[in-house]
Write a protein that holds these residues in place. Structure first.
Motif, PDB file in Angstrom:
ATOM      1  N   ASN A  72       0.819  -1.204   0.000  1.00 39.31           N
ATOM      2  CA  ASN A  72       0.000   0.000   0.000  1.00 39.31           C
ATOM      3  C   ASN A  72       0.860   1.264   0.000  1.00 39.31           C
ATOM      4  OD1 ASN A  72      -2.881  -1.042   0.289  1.00 39.31           O
ATOM      5  ND2 ASN A  72      -1.884  -2.091   1.984  1.00 39.31           N
ATOM      6  N   GLY A  73       2.155   1.095  -0.323  1.00 34.36           N
ATOM      7  CA  GLY A  73       3.056   2.243  -0.398  1.00 34.36           C
ATOM      8  C   GLY A  73       3.405   2.827   0.953  1.00 34.36           C
ATOM      9  N   LYS A  74       3.303   2.037   2.017  1.00 42.21           N
ATOM     10  CA  LYS A  74       3.570   2.511   3.377  1.00 42.21           C
ATOM     11  C   LYS A  74       4.731   1.737   3.989  1.00 42.21           C
ATOM     12  CE  LYS A  74      -0.230   5.031   3.062  1.00 42.21           C
ATOM     13  NZ  LYS A  74      -0.217   6.501   2.961  1.00 42.21           N
ATOM     14  N   ASP A  75       5.170   2.173   5.161  1.00 44.30           N
ATOM     15  CA  ASP A  75       6.185   1.430   5.902  1.00 44.30           C
ATOM     16  C   ASP A  75       5.967   1.641   7.394  1.00 44.30           C
ATOM     17  OD1 ASP A  75       7.293   3.932   6.610  1.00 44.30           O
ATOM     18  OD2 ASP A  75       8.622   3.904   4.863  1.00 44.30           O
ATOM     19  N   TYR A  76       6.865   1.071   8.213  1.00 43.12           N
ATOM     20  CA  TYR A  76       6.696   1.137   9.661  1.00 43.12           C
ATOM     21  C   TYR A  76       6.864   2.550  10.216  1.00 43.12           C
ATOM     22  CZ  TYR A  76       6.056  -3.711  11.134  1.00 43.12           C
ATOM     23  OH  TYR A  76       5.527  -4.956  11.386  1.00 43.12           O
ATOM     24  N   ASP A  77       7.468   3.431   9.447  1.00 40.84           N
ATOM     25  CA  ASP A  77       7.629   4.812   9.905  1.00 40.84           C
ATOM     26  C   ASP A  77       6.318   5.588   9.852  1.00 40.84           C
ATOM     27  OD1 ASP A  77      10.329   4.444  10.399  1.00 40.84           O
ATOM     28  OD2 ASP A  77      10.899   4.999   8.344  1.00 40.84           O
ATOM     29  N   ASP A  78       5.354   5.083   9.105  1.00 40.93           N
ATOM     30  CA  ASP A  78       4.056   5.738   8.980  1.00 40.93           C
ATOM     31  C   ASP A  78       3.156   5.233  10.109  1.00 40.93           C
ATOM     32  OD1 ASP A  78       1.462   6.559   8.268  1.00 40.93           O
ATOM     33  OD2 ASP A  78       1.951   6.531   6.122  1.00 40.93           O
ATOM     34  N   LYS A  79       3.071   6.000  11.192  1.00 38.05           N
ATOM     35  CA  LYS A  79       2.328   5.559  12.369  1.00 38.05           C
ATOM     36  C   LYS A  79       0.846   5.370  12.086  1.00 38.05           C
ATOM     37  CE  LYS A  79       5.543   7.595  15.707  1.00 38.05           C
ATOM     38  NZ  LYS A  79       5.705   8.545  16.835  1.00 38.05           N
ATOM     39  N   ASP A  80       0.289   6.231  11.236  1.00 29.83           N
ATOM     40  CA  ASP A  80      -1.132   6.091  10.899  1.00 29.83           C
ATOM     41  C   ASP A  80      -1.386   4.787  10.150  1.00 29.83           C
ATOM     42  OD1 ASP A  80      -1.739   8.505  12.080  1.00 29.83           O
ATOM     43  OD2 ASP A  80      -1.575   9.654  10.215  1.00 29.83           O
ATOM     44  N   ALA A  81      -0.467   4.435   9.251  1.00 30.67           N
ATOM     45  CA  ALA A  81      -0.619   3.192   8.489  1.00 30.67           C
ATOM     46  C   ALA A  81      -0.496   1.980   9.412  1.00 30.67           C
ATOM     47  CB  ALA A  81       0.428   3.120   7.384  1.00 30.67           C
ATOM     48  N   VAL A  82       0.432   2.033  10.364  1.00 36.91           N
ATOM     49  CA  VAL A  82       0.609   0.937  11.323  1.00 36.91           C
ATOM     50  C   VAL A  82      -0.649   0.783  12.181  1.00 36.91           C
ATOM     51  CG1 VAL A  82       1.893   0.195  13.367  1.00 36.91           C
ATOM     52  CG2 VAL A  82       3.129   1.076  11.381  1.00 36.91           C
ATOM     53  N   THR A  83      -1.204   1.914  12.623  1.00 36.20           N
ATOM     54  CA  THR A  83      -2.424   1.889  13.433  1.00 36.20           C
ATOM     55  C   THR A  83      -3.592   1.306  12.626  1.00 36.20           C
ATOM     56  OG1 THR A  83      -1.719   3.787  14.748  1.00 36.20           O
ATOM     57  CG2 THR A  83      -4.076   3.284  14.727  1.00 36.20           C
ATOM     58  N   ALA A  84      -3.703   1.721  11.363  1.00 34.21           N
ATOM     59  CA  ALA A  84      -4.780   1.217  10.506  1.00 34.21           C
ATOM     60  C   ALA A  84      -4.636  -0.286  10.299  1.00 34.21           C
ATOM     61  CB  ALA A  84      -4.760   1.948   9.164  1.00 34.21           C
ATOM     62  N   LEU A  85      -3.416  -0.756  10.115  1.00 39.03           N
ATOM     63  CA  LEU A  85      -3.188  -2.196   9.935  1.00 39.03           C
ATOM     64  C   LEU A  85      -3.543  -2.942  11.216  1.00 39.03           C
ATOM     65  CD1 LEU A  85      -2.154  -4.612   8.339  1.00 39.03           C
ATOM     66  CD2 LEU A  85       0.180  -4.029   9.060  1.00 39.03           C
ATOM     67  N   ALA A  86      -3.146  -2.386  12.358  1.00 41.52           N
ATOM     68  CA  ALA A  86      -3.462  -3.022  13.641  1.00 41.52           C
ATOM     69  C   ALA A  86      -4.973  -3.132  13.833  1.00 41.52           C
ATOM     70  CB  ALA A  86      -2.831  -2.235  14.782  1.00 41.52           C
ATOM     71  N   LYS A  87      -5.688  -2.094  13.481  1.00 39.59           N
ATOM     72  CA  LYS A  87      -7.155  -2.118  13.599  1.00 39.59           C
ATOM     73  C   LYS A  87      -7.743  -3.198  12.693  1.00 39.59           C
ATOM     74  CE  LYS A  87      -7.940   2.747  14.856  1.00 39.59           C
ATOM     75  NZ  LYS A  87      -8.516   4.044  14.421  1.00 39.59           N
ATOM     76  N   ASP A  88      -7.220  -3.304  11.489  1.00 40.97           N
ATOM     77  CA  ASP A  88      -7.742  -4.287  10.548  1.00 40.97           C
ATOM     78  C   ASP A  88      -7.466  -5.708  11.037  1.00 40.97           C
ATOM     79  OD1 ASP A  88      -9.144  -4.519   8.010  1.00 40.97           O
ATOM     80  OD2 ASP A  88      -7.329  -5.482   7.265  1.00 40.97           O
ATOM     81  N   ILE A  89      -6.264  -5.925  11.553  1.00 42.28           N
ATOM     82  CA  ILE A  89      -5.908  -7.242  12.089  1.00 42.28           C
ATOM     83  C   ILE A  89      -6.776  -7.566  13.297  1.00 42.28           C
ATOM     84  CG2 ILE A  89      -4.106  -8.547  13.288  1.00 42.28           C
ATOM     85  CD1 ILE A  89      -2.064  -7.195  11.461  1.00 42.28           C
ATOM     86  N   ALA A  90      -6.979  -6.571  14.171  1.00 40.62           N
ATOM     87  CA  ALA A  90      -7.806  -6.772  15.365  1.00 40.62           C
ATOM     88  C   ALA A  90      -9.201  -7.248  14.979  1.00 40.62           C
ATOM     89  CB  ALA A  90      -7.889  -5.474  16.173  1.00 40.62           C
ATOM     90  N   GLY A  91      -9.782  -6.600  13.983  1.00 42.83           N
ATOM     91  CA  GLY A  91     -11.104  -7.016  13.517  1.00 42.83           C
ATOM     92  C   GLY A  91     -11.085  -8.353  12.832  1.00 42.83           C
ATOM     93  N   GLY A  92      -9.965  -8.655  12.156  1.00 43.85           N
ATOM     94  CA  GLY A  92      -9.867  -9.900  11.396  1.00 43.85           C
ATOM     95  C   GLY A  92      -9.678 -11.134  12.245  1.00 43.85           C
ATOM     96  N   ILE A  93      -8.988 -11.007  13.386  1.00 41.28           N
ATOM     97  CA  ILE A  93      -8.716 -12.196  14.209  1.00 41.28           C
ATOM     98  C   ILE A  93      -9.372 -12.113  15.591  1.00 41.28           C
ATOM     99  CG2 ILE A  93      -6.541 -12.535  12.989  1.00 41.28           C
ATOM    100  CD1 ILE A  93      -5.060 -11.677  15.504  1.00 41.28           C
ATOM    101  N   GLY A  94     -10.098 -11.021  15.841  1.00 38.11           N
ATOM    102  CA  GLY A  94     -10.867 -10.937  17.086  1.00 38.11           C
ATOM    103  C   GLY A  94     -10.058 -10.640  18.327  1.00 38.11           C
ATOM    104  N   VAL A  95      -9.140  -9.687  18.236  1.00 37.07           N
ATOM    105  CA  VAL A  95      -8.366  -9.261  19.402  1.00 37.07           C
ATOM    106  C   VAL A  95      -8.507  -7.752  19.555  1.00 37.07           C
ATOM    107  CG1 VAL A  95      -6.713 -11.140  19.192  1.00 37.07           C
ATOM    108  CG2 VAL A  95      -6.254  -8.979  18.033  1.00 37.07           C
ATOM    109  N   SER A  96      -7.998  -7.214  20.670  1.00 37.81           N
ATOM    110  CA  SER A  96      -8.070  -5.777  20.887  1.00 37.81           C
ATOM    111  C   SER A  96      -7.086  -5.053  19.973  1.00 37.81           C
ATOM    112  CB  SER A  96      -7.744  -5.429  22.344  1.00 37.81           C
ATOM    113  OG  SER A  96      -6.364  -5.646  22.599  1.00 37.81           O
ATOM    114  N   ILE A  97      -7.376  -3.796  19.698  1.00 39.66           N
ATOM    115  CA  ILE A  97      -6.490  -3.001  18.843  1.00 39.66           C
ATOM    116  C   ILE A  97      -5.123  -2.831  19.508  1.00 39.66           C
ATOM    117  CG2 ILE A  97      -6.152  -0.724  17.784  1.00 39.66           C
ATOM    118  CD1 ILE A  97      -9.200  -0.536  17.522  1.00 39.66           C
TER     119      ILE A  97
END
Length: 202
Positions: A72-97
């Motif tokens: 998605n043209g992002k990397d770990y330095d992009d905190k917003d992108a990391v947060t968005a990925l964490a939210k998506d994973i949280a919803g995908g596997i049923g854990v907290s953000i």
């Protein structure tokens, strides 16, 4: 030689007979092995030092996250992108953000249940997170053996190769079963006729 290295050596020996050139960089990405250097070492018959399985799992989760961000043209330095990925994973596997974010940052090791859910989330094979480097590389090389099996099958059955080449449902003839050499000649004759018909129609 470790138990996980022995099957890999058998696979590599069969691939070597085909004279295929393997891309260490590509295999590193496919297997989750941390570096192309380690892949080359395994391809050269060397075993890697045992690593801690929790560390291996965390590193491979991070590799998958890094790959996902990169797509998605992002990397770990992009905190917003990391947060968005964490939210998506949280919803995908049923854990907290919060827990998912720690997972993305390599601060948490997933349980077996969540590890399985993560492999499905990222679309990688079961065992991707836990396999030893040798086992992971051996798995990634299996498609090369399938190519080998297909070539062998085509050589053993000229009529099967003919059906695949021209999209035939079947090839029927009367009489006694053909020897391999007779089948090759018969397949060659049919191929010539079919090829000529295709050229006439073009």
């Amino acid at each position: 030689m470790s138990e996980s290295l022995a099957p890999l050596q058998e696979t590599l020996a069969r691939i070597a007979e085909q004279g295929l050139v393997l891309d260490a960089e590509d295999l590193s990405r496919t297997t989750g092995i941390s570096s192309a250097k380690d892949v080359r070492a395994l391809l050269n018959g060397k075993d890697l030092a045992d690593d801690d399985i929790d560390t291996r799992i965390r590193e491979r989760v991070q590799l998958l996250c890094r790959r996902c961000l990169s797509e998605n043209g992002k990397d770990y330095d992009d905190k917003d992108a990391v947060t968005a990925l964490a939210k998506d994973i949280a919803g995908g596997i049923g854990v907290s953000i919060v827990w998912a974010r720690q997972l993305v940052l390599g601060e948490k090791t997933p349980s077996m249940k969540h590890g399985h859910q993560l492999t499905r989330y990222f679309g990688v094979p079961d065992g991707f997170l836990t396999e030893t480097p040798a086992a992971a590389l051996n798995r990634a090389l299996q498609p090369y053996l399938q190519i080998e099996h297909k070539i062998e099958a085509d050589l053993d059955d000229p009529l099967a190769a003919l059906k695949e080449r021209f999209g035939l449902v079947g090839v029927a003839r009367r009489g006694e079963p053909l020897s391999r050499e007779e089948a090759k000649r018969f397949a060659g004759l049919i191929a010539d006729v079919l090829q000529q018909n295709m050229e006439d129609q073009s």
